[in-house]
Scaffold this motif. Structure first.
Motif, PDB file in Angstrom:
ATOM      1  N   VAL A  41       2.892   6.567 -17.919  1.00  0.00           N
ATOM      2  CA  VAL A  41       3.580   7.038 -15.944  1.00  0.00           C
ATOM      3  C   VAL A  41       2.692   8.509 -16.688  1.00  0.00           C
ATOM      4  O   VAL A  41       3.100   8.841 -15.321  1.00  0.00           O
ATOM      5  CB  VAL A  41       5.122   7.298 -17.651  1.00  0.00           C
ATOM      6  CG1 VAL A  41       5.994   8.489 -16.930  1.00  0.00           C
ATOM      7  CG2 VAL A  41       6.123   5.837 -17.202  1.00  0.00           C
ATOM      8  N   ARG A  42       2.145   9.070 -17.806  1.00  0.00           N
ATOM      9  CA  ARG A  42       1.175   9.996 -17.551  1.00  0.00           C
ATOM     10  C   ARG A  42       0.116  10.494 -16.849  1.00  0.00           C
ATOM     11  O   ARG A  42      -0.043  10.961 -15.486  1.00  0.00           O
ATOM     12  CB  ARG A  42       0.807   9.857 -19.386  1.00  0.00           C
ATOM     13  CG  ARG A  42       1.197  10.979 -19.892  1.00  0.00           C
ATOM     14  CD  ARG A  42       0.775  11.272 -20.765  1.00  0.00           C
ATOM     15  NE  ARG A  42       0.225  10.843 -22.046  1.00  0.00           N
ATOM     16  CZ  ARG A  42       0.988  10.328 -23.376  1.00  0.00           C
ATOM     17  NH1 ARG A  42       2.374  10.443 -23.561  1.00  0.00           N
ATOM     18  NH2 ARG A  42       0.086   9.200 -23.214  1.00  0.00           N
ATOM     19  N   LYS A  43       0.044   8.745 -16.620  1.00  0.00           N
ATOM     20  CA  LYS A  43      -0.999   9.324 -15.716  1.00  0.00           C
ATOM     21  C   LYS A  43      -0.522   8.557 -13.499  1.00  0.00           C
ATOM     22  O   LYS A  43      -1.417   9.728 -12.923  1.00  0.00           O
ATOM     23  CB  LYS A  43      -1.868   7.407 -15.773  1.00  0.00           C
ATOM     24  CG  LYS A  43      -3.276   7.473 -16.801  1.00  0.00           C
ATOM     25  CD  LYS A  43      -3.584   5.830 -15.953  1.00  0.00           C
ATOM     26  CE  LYS A  43      -4.370   6.122 -17.872  1.00  0.00           C
ATOM     27  NZ  LYS A  43      -5.251   4.751 -17.978  1.00  0.00           N
ATOM     28  N   MET A  44       0.547   8.503 -13.833  1.00  0.00           N
ATOM     29  CA  MET A  44       0.856   8.390 -12.856  1.00  0.00           C
ATOM     30  C   MET A  44       1.857   9.815 -12.183  1.00  0.00           C
ATOM     31  O   MET A  44       1.172  10.331 -10.952  1.00  0.00           O
ATOM     32  CB  MET A  44       2.360   7.511 -12.013  1.00  0.00           C
ATOM     33  CG  MET A  44       3.308   6.694 -11.572  1.00  0.00           C
ATOM     34  SD  MET A  44       1.919   7.060  -9.819  1.00  0.00           S
ATOM     35  CE  MET A  44       1.426   4.670 -10.031  1.00  0.00           C
ATOM     36  N   ALA A  45       1.749  10.054 -13.239  1.00  0.00           N
ATOM     37  CA  ALA A  45       2.951  12.066 -13.331  1.00  0.00           C
ATOM     38  C   ALA A  45       1.757  12.386 -12.578  1.00  0.00           C
ATOM     39  O   ALA A  45       1.566  13.139 -11.271  1.00  0.00           O
ATOM     40  CB  ALA A  45       3.257  12.510 -14.504  1.00  0.00           C
ATOM     41  N   GLY A  46       0.079  12.360 -13.585  1.00  0.00           N
ATOM     42  CA  GLY A  46      -0.802  13.533 -12.746  1.00  0.00           C
ATOM     43  C   GLY A  46      -1.420  13.154 -10.933  1.00  0.00           C
ATOM     44  O   GLY A  46      -1.101  14.023 -10.644  1.00  0.00           O
ATOM     45  N   LYS A  47      -1.580  11.748 -10.837  1.00  0.00           N
ATOM     46  CA  LYS A  47      -1.771  11.342  -9.423  1.00  0.00           C
ATOM     47  C   LYS A  47      -0.590  11.519  -8.461  1.00  0.00           C
ATOM     48  O   LYS A  47      -1.117  12.275  -7.668  1.00  0.00           O
ATOM     49  CB  LYS A  47      -1.814   9.587  -9.676  1.00  0.00           C
ATOM     50  CG  LYS A  47      -1.865   9.166  -8.163  1.00  0.00           C
ATOM     51  CD  LYS A  47      -1.937   7.318  -8.381  1.00  0.00           C
ATOM     52  CE  LYS A  47      -2.323   6.607  -6.743  1.00  0.00           C
ATOM     53  NZ  LYS A  47      -2.357   5.564  -6.964  1.00  0.00           N
ATOM     54  N   LEU A  48       0.389  11.629  -8.495  1.00  0.00           N
ATOM     55  CA  LEU A  48       0.937  12.284  -7.901  1.00  0.00           C
ATOM     56  C   LEU A  48       1.456  13.633  -7.580  1.00  0.00           C
ATOM     57  O   LEU A  48       2.443  14.414  -7.102  1.00  0.00           O
ATOM     58  CB  LEU A  48       2.794  11.722  -8.109  1.00  0.00           C
ATOM     59  CG  LEU A  48       2.637  10.357  -8.011  1.00  0.00           C
ATOM     60  CD1 LEU A  48       4.724  10.066  -8.254  1.00  0.00           C
ATOM     61  CD2 LEU A  48       2.468   9.222  -6.277  1.00  0.00           C
ATOM     62  N   GLY A  49       0.873  14.545  -9.072  1.00  0.00           N
ATOM     63  CA  GLY A  49       1.018  16.114  -8.895  1.00  0.00           C
ATOM     64  C   GLY A  49       2.637  16.144  -9.563  1.00  0.00           C
ATOM     65  O   GLY A  49       2.891  17.639  -9.445  1.00  0.00           O
TER      66      GLY A  49
END
Length: 349
Positions: A41-49
């Motif tokens: 979840v953290r990685k995807m949150a970072g990827k999506l901004g």
């Protein structure tokens, strides 16, 4: 140009094929969510901004997790040190700090109080302006049970928490030290007597003179904003004609440093011809020649006490309004060569 669309937890959930509630719990480090899922979840949150909407969360919880802080001038050593301590300590409690500067303007202070109230801060800490003599603009915090703490520059008659220095003892200790060093004619450059700091330091100065049976002369006292320019103007008056004082107690270090500068100009030796003591223990007092005796106000201790008072009020189930408590932060005279002439290394008294 296309308008940027803010990503939400719904977008993260769709990308990872997870429920919105699972994503929310993962972002809030819920112990029921696996570390593997949290990392995804953290990685995807970072990827999506993705950026969490802390204001919306605060409104839902009736907490903004922010504290307001108003100081007269951020550039001064004493409030700057307090700001750093307050911010660091608040972070330990999960709070953020909104720092405001009144520039010693009463009107600006009133506007800032209203702005911070509208911003829904969970508490307010204030060092008032030199000219704040009425405090009803703070009633909006007190009447709504929002924690309110005054520090350093504080009201004398207002129902709130107060954290202040022992300015009476500071003024007394400085004056008695100068008398012990042989001074019999001590001038005092004070700030405006609309402010508690200078009322109390002046009272300590007068009490020490009285104890040692030295006369108090109104002509030896100056009330002004404690700037370099005002200090030099006062020196022009003090040294316009003899007899000159044998000591000057300056109510801040900026003034003490300016007096030293003026003494060089007129070739007056410090401390042989004139002893000088400042107030606040600004780091500059250690590096000037000769180093200047000053008063340590322990700003770190004051900052910690301000945060402790705020947290006590925030965490207390009882209403904050109407409660009064006063904490006095100690002072310590740091003796240097400007008042004794024996050493350039600070000692404590």
């Amino acid at each position: 140009m296309s308008k940027r669309t803010e990503k939400t937890i719904v977008d993260i959930a769709a990308e990872l094929n997870l429920s919105v509630s699972t994503v929310s719990r993962a972002l809030n480090n819920n112990p029921n969510i696996s570390d593997r899922t949290k990392e995804k979840v953290r990685k995807m949150a970072g990827k999506l901004g993705y950026r969490p909407n802390t204001m919306a969360a605060g409104l839902r919880n009736s907490k903004s997790k922010t504290i307001g802080l108003i100081v007269p001038k951020i550039s001064m050593f004493f409030p700057a040190t307090i700001i750093t301590v307050v911010q660091n300590k608040l972070q330990e409690y999960g709070y953020h700090l909104i720092i405001c500067q009144s520039n010693d303007s009463y009107e600006q202070e009133v506007a800032l109080v209203n702005t911070l109230y509208a911003a829904r801060v969970d508490g307010l800490a204030v060092a008032t302006t030199l000219y704040t003599t009425t405090f009803d603009h703070f009633d909006v915090f007190r009447d709504n049970n929002i924690p309110l703490v005054f520090f350093d520059r504080v009201p004398k008659h207002y129902q709130a928490r107060v954290v202040k220095g022992d300015d009476y003892l500071g003024g007394y200790t400085v004056t008695e030290h100068m008398i012990a060093m042989g001074c019999k004619d001590i001038a005092h450059i004070s700030g405006p007597v609309t402010c508690n700091l200078y009322i109390d330091r002046m009272a300590g100065y007068k009490a020490a003179l009285k104890k040692h049976k030295l006369p108090f002369h109104k002509s030896r006292v100056f009330f002004q904003e404690l700037t370099r320019e005002n200090a030099l103007q006062s020196c022009e008056k003090i040294f316009a004609a003899p007899p000159y004082p044998d000591g000057i107690f300056a109510a801040n270090d900026t003034t003490a440093i300016a007096i030293m500068e003026y003494c060089r100009k007129i070739r007056l030796k410090v401390p042989e011809d004139l002893k000088i003591v400042g107030y606040s223990n600004d780091p500059r007092t250690e590096i000037i020649t000769p180093p200047i005796t000053s008063v340590n106000q322990f700003p770190e201790m004051m900052g910690e006490s301000v945060v402790a008072a705020l947290m006590t009020l925030i965490q207390s189930p009882a209403p904050a309004a109407g409660s009064y408590a006063e904490e006095i932060i100690p002072i310590q005279l740091i003796v240097r060569a400007s008042s004794v002439g024996k050493t350039t290394k600070g000692s404590k008294q």
